[in-house]
Write a protein that holds these residues in place. Structure first.
Motif, PDB file in Angstrom:
ATOM      1  N   ASN A  55       0.834  -1.131  -0.057  1.00  0.00           N
ATOM      2  CA  ASN A  55      -0.077   0.005   0.002  1.00  0.00           C
ATOM      3  C   ASN A  55       0.903   1.363   0.048  1.00  0.00           C
ATOM      4  OD1 ASN A  55      -2.388  -1.503   0.162  1.00  0.00           O
ATOM      5  ND2 ASN A  55      -2.170  -1.700   2.294  1.00  0.00           N
ATOM      6  N   SER A  56       2.057   1.154  -0.314  1.00  0.00           N
ATOM      7  CA  SER A  56       3.174   2.215  -0.260  1.00  0.00           C
ATOM      8  C   SER A  56       2.684   3.324  -1.479  1.00  0.00           C
ATOM      9  CB  SER A  56       4.504   1.968  -0.297  1.00  0.00           C
ATOM     10  OG  SER A  56       4.908   1.491  -1.581  1.00  0.00           O
ATOM     11  N   PHE A  57       3.351   4.451  -1.291  1.00  0.00           N
ATOM     12  CA  PHE A  57       3.153   5.568  -2.326  1.00  0.00           C
ATOM     13  C   PHE A  57       3.897   4.930  -3.708  1.00  0.00           C
ATOM     14  CE2 PHE A  57       5.024   9.695  -4.229  1.00  0.00           C
ATOM     15  CZ  PHE A  57       3.336  10.229  -4.422  1.00  0.00           C
ATOM     16  N   VAL A  58       5.077   4.474  -3.397  1.00  0.00           N
ATOM     17  CA  VAL A  58       5.811   3.886  -4.875  1.00  0.00           C
ATOM     18  C   VAL A  58       4.947   2.871  -5.498  1.00  0.00           C
ATOM     19  CG1 VAL A  58       7.863   2.748  -5.396  1.00  0.00           C
ATOM     20  CG2 VAL A  58       8.110   4.460  -3.490  1.00  0.00           C
ATOM     21  N   VAL A  59       4.518   1.942  -4.790  1.00  0.00           N
ATOM     22  CA  VAL A  59       3.741   0.998  -5.496  1.00  0.00           C
ATOM     23  C   VAL A  59       2.534   1.563  -6.097  1.00  0.00           C
ATOM     24  CG1 VAL A  59       2.306  -1.111  -5.105  1.00  0.00           C
ATOM     25  CG2 VAL A  59       4.532  -0.987  -3.868  1.00  0.00           C
ATOM     26  N   ASP A  60       1.860   2.624  -5.528  1.00  0.00           N
ATOM     27  CA  ASP A  60       0.852   3.090  -6.052  1.00  0.00           C
ATOM     28  C   ASP A  60       1.300   3.658  -7.477  1.00  0.00           C
ATOM     29  OD1 ASP A  60      -1.978   3.995  -6.336  1.00  0.00           O
ATOM     30  OD2 ASP A  60      -0.979   5.929  -5.796  1.00  0.00           O
ATOM     31  N   VAL A 108       6.372  15.333 -11.451  1.00  0.00           N
ATOM     32  CA  VAL A 108       6.484  16.617 -10.765  1.00  0.00           C
ATOM     33  C   VAL A 108       5.392  16.316  -9.672  1.00  0.00           C
ATOM     34  CG1 VAL A 108       5.744  18.876 -10.397  1.00  0.00           C
ATOM     35  CG2 VAL A 108       7.223  18.086 -12.700  1.00  0.00           C
ATOM     36  N   LYS A 109       4.473  15.871  -9.760  1.00  0.00           N
ATOM     37  CA  LYS A 109       3.217  15.496  -8.833  1.00  0.00           C
ATOM     38  C   LYS A 109       3.677  14.450  -7.754  1.00  0.00           C
ATOM     39  CE  LYS A 109      -0.422  17.967  -9.965  1.00  0.00           C
ATOM     40  NZ  LYS A 109      -1.072  18.996  -9.354  1.00  0.00           N
ATOM     41  N   ALA A 110       4.379  13.569  -8.301  1.00  0.00           N
ATOM     42  CA  ALA A 110       4.908  12.632  -7.284  1.00  0.00           C
ATOM     43  C   ALA A 110       5.820  13.034  -6.396  1.00  0.00           C
ATOM     44  CB  ALA A 110       5.302  11.104  -8.218  1.00  0.00           C
ATOM     45  N   ASN A 111       6.753  13.785  -7.010  1.00  0.00           N
ATOM     46  CA  ASN A 111       8.096  14.432  -6.518  1.00  0.00           C
ATOM     47  C   ASN A 111       7.569  15.335  -5.261  1.00  0.00           C
ATOM     48  OD1 ASN A 111      10.854  14.637  -5.681  1.00  0.00           O
ATOM     49  ND2 ASN A 111      10.800  16.715  -6.907  1.00  0.00           N
ATOM     50  N   SER A 112       6.417  15.763  -5.354  1.00  0.00           N
ATOM     51  CA  SER A 112       5.872  16.830  -4.108  1.00  0.00           C
ATOM     52  C   SER A 112       4.865  16.073  -3.313  1.00  0.00           C
ATOM     53  CB  SER A 112       5.043  17.894  -4.941  1.00  0.00           C
ATOM     54  OG  SER A 112       3.737  17.452  -5.581  1.00  0.00           O
ATOM     55  N   GLY A 113       4.753  14.680  -3.654  1.00  0.00           N
ATOM     56  CA  GLY A 113       3.940  13.921  -2.652  1.00  0.00           C
ATOM     57  C   GLY A 113       2.616  13.358  -2.907  1.00  0.00           C
ATOM     58  N   GLU A 114       2.260  13.968  -4.194  1.00  0.00           N
ATOM     59  CA  GLU A 114       0.724  13.857  -4.420  1.00  0.00           C
ATOM     60  C   GLU A 114       0.569  12.648  -5.306  1.00  0.00           C
ATOM     61  OE1 GLU A 114      -0.905  17.570  -6.195  1.00  0.00           O
ATOM     62  OE2 GLU A 114       0.529  18.660  -5.073  1.00  0.00           O
ATOM     63  N   ALA A 115      -0.364  12.037  -5.061  1.00  0.00           N
ATOM     64  CA  ALA A 115      -0.937  10.817  -6.109  1.00  0.00           C
ATOM     65  C   ALA A 115      -1.416  11.235  -7.066  1.00  0.00           C
ATOM     66  CB  ALA A 115      -1.737   9.894  -5.158  1.00  0.00           C
TER      67      ALA A 115
END
Length: 126
Positions: A55-60, A108-115
């Motif tokens: 359920n991590s951010f990287v997997v998503d 860019v969105k992923a680098n800012s922490g947004e899905a």
């Protein structure tokens, strides 16, 4: 007895379960590798990280990038087939531009922490 004797202290504010900088960087790489390697780069990142924390951010984000790249491969194949009637070249050009633009926006969105969710993608990997 005053009303304040039974009062408890308020709970601490919730900690944000945000992603770490390493997770955000891996998600950024998953999106950008799609430009260079098609679906292979996001697939490798997803396969490496899927068992660590499902359920991590990287997997998503790697699943999202992988689904988008698989969709683009299907569009490229349709464009190659339709190149017989000359519209296929235009389809492939538009798919290539969509790949570059949406992958950069996703990075860019992923680098800012947004899905990030791509505007069009078949959700084949769930």
């Amino acid at each position: 007895m005053s009303e304040f004797e039974n009062a408890t202290t308020p709970p601490p504010p919730p900690t944000t379960g945000g992603s770490t900088q390493e997770d955000r960087t891996m998600a950024l790489v998953a999106h950008l590798l799609g430009i260079l390697t098609s679906f292979i780069g996001p697939l490798v990142i997803w396969l490496i990280n899927k068992d660590k924390n499902p359920n991590s951010f990287v997997v998503d984000q790697s699943k999202e990038a992988l689904n988008f790249q698989i969709t683009l491969v299907i569009v490229y194949i349709i464009g190659i087939i339709l190149s017989v009637i000359l519209i296929g070249a235009l389809i492939n050009l538009l798919a290539w531009l969509a790949c570059i633009i949406f992958s950069i926006v996703g990075a860019v969105k992923a680098n800012s922490g947004e899905a990030y969710r791509y505007p069009f993608a078949l959700r084949l990997i769930k």
